[in-house]
Design a protein around this motif. Structure first.
Motif, PDB file in Angstrom:
ATOM      1  N   ALA A 117      47.839  33.072  34.812  1.00  9.87           N
ATOM      2  CA  ALA A 117      46.620  33.761  34.367  1.00  9.87           C
ATOM      3  C   ALA A 117      45.720  32.922  33.449  1.00  9.87           C
ATOM      4  O   ALA A 117      44.623  33.366  33.088  1.00  9.87           O
ATOM      5  N   GLY A 159      40.984  42.757  37.519  1.00  9.57           N
ATOM      6  CA  GLY A 159      41.412  42.129  36.264  1.00  9.57           C
ATOM      7  C   GLY A 159      40.256  41.956  35.291  1.00  9.57           C
ATOM      8  O   GLY A 159      40.378  42.249  34.096  1.00  9.57           O
ATOM      9  N   ALA A 160      39.119  41.477  35.796  1.00 12.07           N
ATOM     10  CA  ALA A 160      37.971  41.254  34.925  1.00 12.07           C
ATOM     11  C   ALA A 160      37.494  42.568  34.298  1.00 12.07           C
ATOM     12  O   ALA A 160      37.150  42.625  33.114  1.00 12.07           O
ATOM     13  N   ASN A 168      54.960  42.590  39.972  1.00  7.90           N
ATOM     14  CA  ASN A 168      54.286  41.334  39.655  1.00  7.90           C
ATOM     15  C   ASN A 168      55.279  40.223  39.323  1.00  7.90           C
ATOM     16  O   ASN A 168      55.113  39.088  39.763  1.00  7.90           O
ATOM     17  N   VAL A 193      54.755  37.711  42.255  1.00  6.70           N
ATOM     18  CA  VAL A 193      53.747  36.726  41.844  1.00  6.70           C
ATOM     19  C   VAL A 193      54.308  35.757  40.802  1.00  6.70           C
ATOM     20  O   VAL A 193      54.368  34.547  41.019  1.00  6.70           O
ATOM     21  N   ARG A 252      38.121  32.049  32.469  1.00  7.52           N
ATOM     22  CA  ARG A 252      36.943  32.624  33.149  1.00  7.52           C
ATOM     23  C   ARG A 252      36.385  33.812  32.360  1.00  7.52           C
ATOM     24  O   ARG A 252      35.203  34.103  32.416  1.00  7.52           O
ATOM     25  N   VAL A 275      47.646  43.364  37.764  1.00 11.35           N
ATOM     26  CA  VAL A 275      46.926  43.977  38.887  1.00 11.35           C
ATOM     27  C   VAL A 275      47.892  44.051  40.074  1.00 11.35           C
ATOM     28  O   VAL A 275      48.707  43.134  40.264  1.00 11.35           O
ATOM     29  N   TYR A 321      41.902  33.892  32.339  1.00 12.19           N
ATOM     30  CA  TYR A 321      41.437  34.202  30.970  1.00 12.19           C
ATOM     31  C   TYR A 321      40.322  33.239  30.534  1.00 12.19           C
ATOM     32  O   TYR A 321      39.408  33.630  29.826  1.00 12.19           O
ATOM     33  N   SER A 346      49.238  34.356  27.547  1.00 11.76           N
ATOM     34  CA  SER A 346      48.992  34.293  28.998  1.00 11.76           C
ATOM     35  C   SER A 346      50.182  33.737  29.778  1.00 11.76           C
ATOM     36  O   SER A 346      50.820  32.781  29.356  1.00 11.76           O
ATOM     37  N   SER A 347      50.398  34.348  30.922  1.00 12.20           N
ATOM     38  CA  SER A 347      51.376  33.793  31.869  1.00 12.20           C
ATOM     39  C   SER A 347      50.796  32.482  32.407  1.00 12.20           C
ATOM     40  O   SER A 347      49.607  32.188  32.241  1.00 12.20           O
ATOM     41  N   ARG A 388      40.245  40.277  43.438  1.00 15.39           N
ATOM     42  CA  ARG A 388      39.139  41.115  43.957  1.00 15.39           C
ATOM     43  C   ARG A 388      38.391  41.837  42.848  1.00 15.39           C
ATOM     44  O   ARG A 388      37.687  42.819  43.115  1.00 15.39           O
ATOM     45  N   GLY A 389      38.646  41.456  41.583  1.00 18.85           N
ATOM     46  CA  GLY A 389      37.834  42.007  40.500  1.00 18.85           C
ATOM     47  C   GLY A 389      38.453  42.984  39.533  1.00 18.85           C
ATOM     48  O   GLY A 389      37.900  43.176  38.457  1.00 18.85           O
TER      49      GLY A 389
END
Ligand SMILES: CC(C)(COP(=O)(O)OP(=O)(O)OC[C@H]1O[C@@H](n2cnc3c(N)ncnc32)[C@H](O)[C@@H]1OP(=O)(O)O)[C@@H](O)C(=O)NCCC(=O)NCCS
Length: 164
Positions: free
Chosen positions: A126, A99-100, A21, A25, A132, A89, A130, A122-123, A96-97
């Motif tokens: 992100a 993380g949540a 990551n 990312v 959200r 992730v 967060y 938080s990065s 695609r979900g």
């Protein structure tokens, strides 16, 4: 997706996923110094040490490692600060979900333990994620130098539990 506690045999995969990551990312959003710092801090001995103060999770799909997460108890000025940490992730599965679902897990665990507020450093990438998930940005930002934004949410706030 199955979320379970980290086992000793997961340590290498956990570190590898986090390094991926930072390389694939987070390097696009953070300075090279910060990437190098956090990358260096994440290694198997450091992770073993974290097991003393954090509940570490891994997520799998079809027995394949897809995400990491933790519920940590940081002590700040002798006060307990319960935090989500190590939420990563696998890069090809982001958006695609997973993380949540991974946030819902420590939230439910915190609720069972009677914890009132969960924090997260938080990065840069992100923060919207967060938000959200019901977190808001703190007024004080003690780790701006580390390019991390502290956020928080009430554990019992049912209005923002859309992913649980
Ligand atoms: C941040 C991260 C954990 C989110 O996990 P994810 O699996 O990609 O996110 P999800 O697919 O579960 O997304 C959940 C919601 O957040 C939104 N979201 C996710 N990432 C987002 C982003 N960067 N910006 C805006 N919204 C985002 C999604 O659109 C989704 O909203 P919806 O339910 O309305 O569709 C993951 O992208 C990741 O590992 N990022 C890199 C590492 C990192 O920064 N980790 C956090 C360290 S503090």
């Amino acid at each position: 997706m199955r979320i379970r506690r980290l086992q000793a045999t997961d340590l290498d995969s956990f570190v590898e996923l986090i390094h991926r990551n930072w390389d694939e990312v987070l390097g696009n959003f953070h300075s090279a110094e910060i990437v190098a710092l956090f990358r260096k801090q994440m290694n198997v001995p450091a992770l073993r040490e974290q097991l003393l103060s954090r509940v570490l999770y891994v997520a799998e799909v079809d027995e394949t490692f897809v995400a990491t997460g933790a519920l940590a108890d940081f002590h700040v000025q002798r006060k307990r600060k319960h935090c989500i940490s190590n939420l990563f992730v696998r890069p090809d599965l982001q958006g695609r979900g997973p993380g949540a679902l991974l946030v819902a897990h420590p939230l439910a665990s915190a609720r069972r333990r009677g914890i009132a507020t969960l924090h997260v450093p938080s990065s840069r990438v992100a923060i919207s994620f967060y938000r959200r998930c019901g977190f808001v940005v703190d007024a004080k930002q003690p780790d701006a130098r580390l390019e991390m934004t502290w956020m928080r949410r009430a554990v019992s706030d049912a209005s923002a539990l859309s992913h649980e």
